[in-house]
Design an enzyme around this catalytic site. Structure first.
Site, short mmCIF file in Angstrom:
data_model
loop_
_atom_site.label_atom_id
_atom_site.label_comp_id
_atom_site.label_asym_id
_atom_site.label_seq_id
_atom_site.Cartn_x
_atom_site.Cartn_y
_atom_site.Cartn_z
N ASP A 65 0.79 -1.14 0.24
CA ASP A 65 0.20 0.15 0.17
C ASP A 65 0.77 1.42 -0.20
O ASP A 65 0.59 2.22 -0.64
CB ASP A 65 -1.08 -0.36 1.60
N CYS A 66 2.17 1.47 0.52
CA CYS A 66 3.19 2.15 0.95
C CYS A 66 3.89 1.31 0.79
O CYS A 66 4.71 0.66 0.60
CB CYS A 66 2.41 3.05 1.55
N CYS A 404 0.84 6.88 8.61
CA CYS A 404 0.28 6.63 6.91
C CYS A 404 0.30 8.45 6.75
O CYS A 404 1.13 7.53 5.41
CB CYS A 404 -0.49 5.99 7.55
N ASP A 446 23.73 22.63 -24.84
CA ASP A 446 24.24 22.07 -26.07
C ASP A 446 23.90 22.24 -27.09
O ASP A 446 22.51 22.25 -27.06
CB ASP A 446 24.65 20.65 -25.77
N ASP A 644 23.59 16.11 -25.26
CA ASP A 644 23.38 14.52 -25.81
C ASP A 644 24.81 14.05 -26.33
O ASP A 644 24.63 12.58 -26.45
CB ASP A 644 22.61 14.78 -27.27
#
Length: 755
Positions: A65-66, A404, A446, A644
Site C-alpha cells: 500500500d505504501c 501513514c 549544448d 547529448d
C-alpha cells in the site's frame, strides 16, 4: 491479434536457470483478474537467472500500500539464511533477490511474504471476478457481517451481542496481530499493525468491544483505500510495462515464420509485426515508409513515419502496414526495459524532503508510544485522575500516532510526478532530481543535437590543394574516410555527402579521436586530420583565414582537413535550430529562468544560432571549458545542463541537474539526472513546472498530515475524540494526501502533449 499465424515454438519453463543476467518481470497485469493470454514463461510466479555462482529471483508482489510495505519486505527477506541481497521497488511492485543456490530458498521467501501478509501476483486467467473479490475483501466482508449479527443480537440479548462483538474483534485482530508480530521479528517493531493491535487489545480490556471491532474494520477499509490509491499512482508504470508483447513473429533465413518468446530475441534476428501490433524490442526498420504510433513512449499524438534503416523503439505500434525489422537490442535492454530500470533506480534517489520524512517517521512512532505511556501514568498518579479514562485516551493517541498519511505524503506525490513525466517522454532519476529541477535559475544548452536538429548538412567545400583533377572531391574523400567510423553528427554528414557523390572510401587505420578537436587516421600511408579550426590556430594563411571567417559568418561550422600537417581544404556544415527551440527558450524566460548556449563551435556560427533563439552563448569551448563555465554559473544559482554527446558528460556531471537528450550517447544518458526520450527541448519548461507543482503538493500534504495529527491530539486529550473517530481521521488524512498527490497525474500545460 496474432502476428504470426504459424506453428508456435514452445517457450522454456521459467523455473529453468537461464544463462542471461537479465531478469524479466513475470507479470504486468493490473489486477488478478487479467484475461490476457500469455506465454508459458510469462505466467510463472517468478523468473530466475544465474548471477556469479548464485541465483537472482524476481517476483511481482501484491498488497503493497505504501513504501513502508516495501521496507518491511526488504528487512524480512534480507534476514533469511542464504539471501545475499534483496530489493523491493514500490513503483513496479517488484522484489529482486540475490540468493545462494540452495534447496528451499524459494519456499522460504514465499513463506515469509505470506507471513507478512503479501503474496506474489496470481495470473490465473480462469479466476472469476467473484473469486478475486473474495480473495481481496473476504476478511472485511466477514468482519462486517460478524458485526451486523452482533448488532442484531445485542438488540434482543445485550450480553450475547457484546460477546459477538468480542469475537468479531478477535476475528479481525488475528491477521493484524500476526503481521505486527512478523514485522517486529523482522526489524520493524513500531509498525502501524503494532499500534492497531495495542489499541484494539486495550479497548477489549476496557470493555469497549464495539469500538474495538469498529477500529479494526475502519483500519482494513483504510488499507484497501491506500492500495487503490497506490495502484492509481502506479498505473502509468504498469501501462509502460505492458507495452511490449510477450511473443514475437521471427523470420529465419529461409523466410519461415515462427512465434517465439520475445525474451529469446537477439540482435540481428528478423521479426515481423502486423498493423495494430506493438514492437517487442528495439528494431531497425527494413520495410519502406511505415508509420508508428509512439505516443505511449514519447507523448507525441501524431504517428511518426519511419524509413528503412531508422531505429524504432520497443512499444511502438505499427499503424498502417506489415513491418519487418532487424532486432538491435539485447534481451532486457530495449527502450522500455531501460525506462523501467531507470524508474526502479529512481526510488533509491529520494528527495531531501523524502529522506527527512523517512528519518522523522522512524522516531515519530516510538515517541508517540512513549507519550501514550505518559498519558496513562501521569494524570492518574500525579493528579488522581481515573485510570480507565486516561487509558482510553492513551489508546486513542496510539491510533492518532499512525504515521501513514505523513509517510505516504511525499512518495505518493513523487511517484505520481515521475509517472506523468515518463508518460510525457521525460525520465527523472529519482525524487532528488525532481526536487532540484524546480529551483533551477539557469539552463545551459549544448548546441549540436540539442538546440539544433542534430542533422547537419555539408553546404560548401573549399579546397587549397589543386594538385588533383577534382580537389573538392579529394578533400571530401579523405575526410569521409577518417570520419567513417564516428557517430558524431558532423562526421555522419560528411560521410553521407561522400556516399551521395558515389565516392569510394579508402581503408583507414590508427584512428585517434581528440575530444573537442577532431579525429585523425592513416589513409594511404598518410596522416589525415579532420578537426576544428582551432587545431591550426595561427598557422592559417591570410587568404585561408578570410575564407574561414566568411563561411562562419554565414552560420556554418567548419571542419579543417589536413594531410601530413598541410592544409588541403575546408568543409562547411550547417545545422539549423530545432523548430520548437525558440518556444522552449521563451517559455523558460517567462518562468524567470536564464538560458545560455555552451558550444565548441566557432563564435560567428554560435552567434547566428543564439541570435535566432534569443539567448546568451559561449563558444569555442572544449569539454573541460564547458565544466568550468558551469562552475562559474553555479555561483549565481542552481544550474541545469542539457546535452547529448560524449563531450557533454563532464558538464552534465558538474551541473546541479544534468539532462540528456534521449537519442544521445550512452555515457551522457548514464551521467545525466534526467533524459528527454522524445528529443524535444520544448518539454523542458513543462518538466520544471511539474517539479514546482510537485513540491507545492508535498508541502500541502505535509501540512494536511501533520495538521490533522495536531488537531486530533488536542481533541483526544480534551476527551472529544474516541477510538473509531481517530482511525477514521487517520484514514481520511491518508486518503486526502493521496488524492492530492494523484492530481499530478493530470496534464495541465498547453505545451505538453497528451497521449
Amino acid at each position: 491479434m496474432s502476428s504470426c499465424p504459424v506453428s508456435q515454438s514452445t517457450s522454456p519453463p521459467s523455473d529453468t536457470v537461464k544463462t542471461s543476467d537479465t531478469v524479466k518481470i513475470s507479470c504486468t497485469a493490473s489486477s488478478c483478474c487479467s484475461n490476457n493470454t500469455r506465454s508459458e514463461a510469462a505466467t510463472k510466479e517468478h523468473q530466475t537467472s544465474t548471477v556469479s555462482g548464485g541465483m537472482q529471483l524476481s517476483w511481482t508482489i501484491t498488497g503493497m500500500d505504501c513504501p513502508g510495505c516495501a521496507t518491511k519486505i526488504e528487512n524480512a527477506v534480507k534476514g533469511l539464511n542464504g539471501v545475499t541481497q534483496a530489493r523491493v521497488t514500490f513503483a513496479t511492485e517488484r522484489l529482486l533477490v540475490a540468493v545462494e543456490n540452495r534447496a528451499g530458498i524459494r519456499d522460504d521467501i514465499l513463506k515469509t511474504l505470506g507471513e507478512l501478509g503479501f503474496a506474489v501476483k496470481d495470473d490465473d486467467a480462469s479466476k472469476t471476478a467473484v473469486d478475486c473479490f473474495l480473495k481481496k475483501y473476504w476478511r472485511i466482508v466477514s468482519l462486517a457481517l460478524f458485526m451486523l449479527i452482533a448488532v442484531l443480537v445485542q438488540g434482543v440479548f445485550p450480553v450475547a451481542g457484546n460477546g459477538f462483538f468480542y469475537l468479531a474483534t478477535l476475528w479481525g485482530l488475528y491477521p493484524v496481530a500476526t503481521k505486527a508480530w512478523q514485522s517486529a521479528r523482522n526489524g520493524s517493531p513500531f509498525s502501524i499493525e503494532t499500534l492497531m493491535t495495542t489499541a484494539a487489545t486495550g479497548a477489549l480490556f476496557l470493555g469497549e468491544t464495539v469500538e474495538a471491532a469498529m477500529v479494526l474494520l475502519l483500519f482494513m477499509i483504510g488499507e484497501h483505500m491506500e492500495a487503490f490509491a497506490a495502484g492509481k499512482a502506479r498505473q502509468g508504470v504498469r501501462k509502460l510495462m505492458a507495452l511490449t508483447p510477450e511473443t514475437a513473429c521471427q523470420i529465419d533465413k529461409y523466410g519461415h515464420k515462427t512465434e517465439v518468446s520475445a525474451h529469446t530475441l537477439t540482435p540481428g534476428d528478423i521479426i515481423e509485426i502486423l498493423p495494430g501490433s506493438r514492437l517487442p524490442v528495439d528494431g531497425e526498420l527494413l520495410t519502406a515508409n511505415v508509420s508508428f504510433d509512439e505516443s505511449a513512449l514519447t507523448g507525441e499524438s501524431v504517428p511518426v513515419e519511419h524509413h528503412p534503416g531508422e531505429h524504432v523503439m520497443a512499444g511502438s505500434l505499427s499503424v498502417d502496414r506489415v513491418a519487418r525489422l532487424k532486432v538491435i537490442s539485447k534481451p532486457g535492454e530495449s527502450a522500455v526495459d531501460r525506462i523501467i530500470r531507470l524508474i526502479e533506480e529512481a526510488e533509491e534517489r529520494k528527495a531531501p524532503v523524502e529522506r527527512f520524512i523517512d528519518a522523522f517517521s522512524r522516531w515519530y512512532t516510538p515517541l508517540m508510544m512513549f507519550m501514550a505511556v505518559l498519558v496513562v501514568l501521569v494524570p492518574p498518579l500525579a493528579f488522581g485522575q481515573p485510570w480507565i479514562e486516561w487509558i482510553y485516551k492513551a489508546l486513542t493517541l496510539l491510533l492518532i500516532a499512525c504515521p501513514c498519511a505523513l509517510v505516504i505524503s511525499t512518495p505518493a506525490a513523487v511517484t505520481s510526478a515521475l509517472a506523468r513525466a515518463s508518460r510525457n517522454g521525460a525520465l527523472v532519476k529519482g525524487g532528488a532530481a525532481l526536487e532540484l529541477l524546480g529551483s533551477v535559475t539557469t539552463v545551459a544548452f549544448d548546441k549540436t543535437g540539442t538546440l539544433t536538429a542534430g542533422k547537419p548538412v555539408v553546404t560548401h567545400i573549399t579546397p587549397f590543394d589543386y594538385s588533383t583533377p577534382n580537389p573538392e572531391r579529394e578533400v571530401l574523400r579523405l575526410a569521409a574516410a577518417v570520419e567513417s567510423g564516428s557517430t558524431h553528427p558532423l562526421a555522419k554528414a560528411i560521410v553521407a555527402r561522400a556516399l551521395e557523390m558515389n565516392i569510394r572510401l579508402p581503408a583507414t587505420g590508427e584512428i585517434e579521436v581528440k575530444a573537442g578537436l577532431g579525429v585523425q587516421g592513416q589513409v594511404e600511408d598518410k596522416t589525415v586530420v579532420v578537426a576544428s579550426p582551432r587545431y591550426l590556430h595561427d598557422s592559417l594563411t591570410e587568404g585561408a583565414q578570410q575564407q574561414l571567417e566568411q563561411l562562419e559568418e554565414q552560420g556554418n561550422t567548419i571542419a579543417v582537413v589536413t594531410v601530413e600537417g598541410d592544409l588541403v581544404g575546408f568543409i562547411a556544415l550547417r545545422d539549423d535550430p530545432r523548430t520548437e527551440a525558440p518556444n522552449a527558450i521563451a517559455s523558460l524566460k517567462a518562468m524567470g529562468i536564464n538560458s545560455i548556449m555552451l558550444t565548441g563551435d566557432n563564435p560567428r556560427a554560435a552567434k547566428t544560432i543564439a541570435s535566432q533563439l534569443g539567448m546568451a552563448y559561449r563558444s569555442g569551448l572544449l569539454p573541460g571549458d564547458k565544466s568550468a563555465e558551469i562552475e562559474s554559473l553555479r555561483k549565481q544559482g542552481r544550474v541545469a545542463m542539457i546535452g547529448d554527446g560524449i563531450n557533454d558528460a563532464p558538464a552534465l556531471k558538474t551541473a546541479d541537474i544534468g539532462i540528456a537528450m534521449g537519442s544521445g550517447a550512452d555515457v551522457a544518458l548514464e551521467t545525466a539526472d534526467c533524459a528527454l526520450t522524445h528529443n524535444r527541448v520544448a518539454e523542458l519548461a513543462d518538466l520544471i513546472e511539474l517539479s514546482r507543482a510537485t513540491m507545492n503538493v508535498i508541502r500541502q500534504n505535509i501540512f494536511l498530515a501533520v495538521g490533522s495529527k495536531a488537531v486530533f491530539l488536542v481533541t483526544t486529550l480534551l476527551g472529544m475524540t474516541g477510538l473509531w473517530v481517530a482511525v477514521l481521521a487517520d484514514t481520511g488524512a491518508t486518503a486526502l494526501v493521496t488524492a492530492n498527490a494523484l492530481r499530478l497525474l493530470r496534464n495541465r500545460s498547453g505545451n505538453t502533449r497528451k497521449d
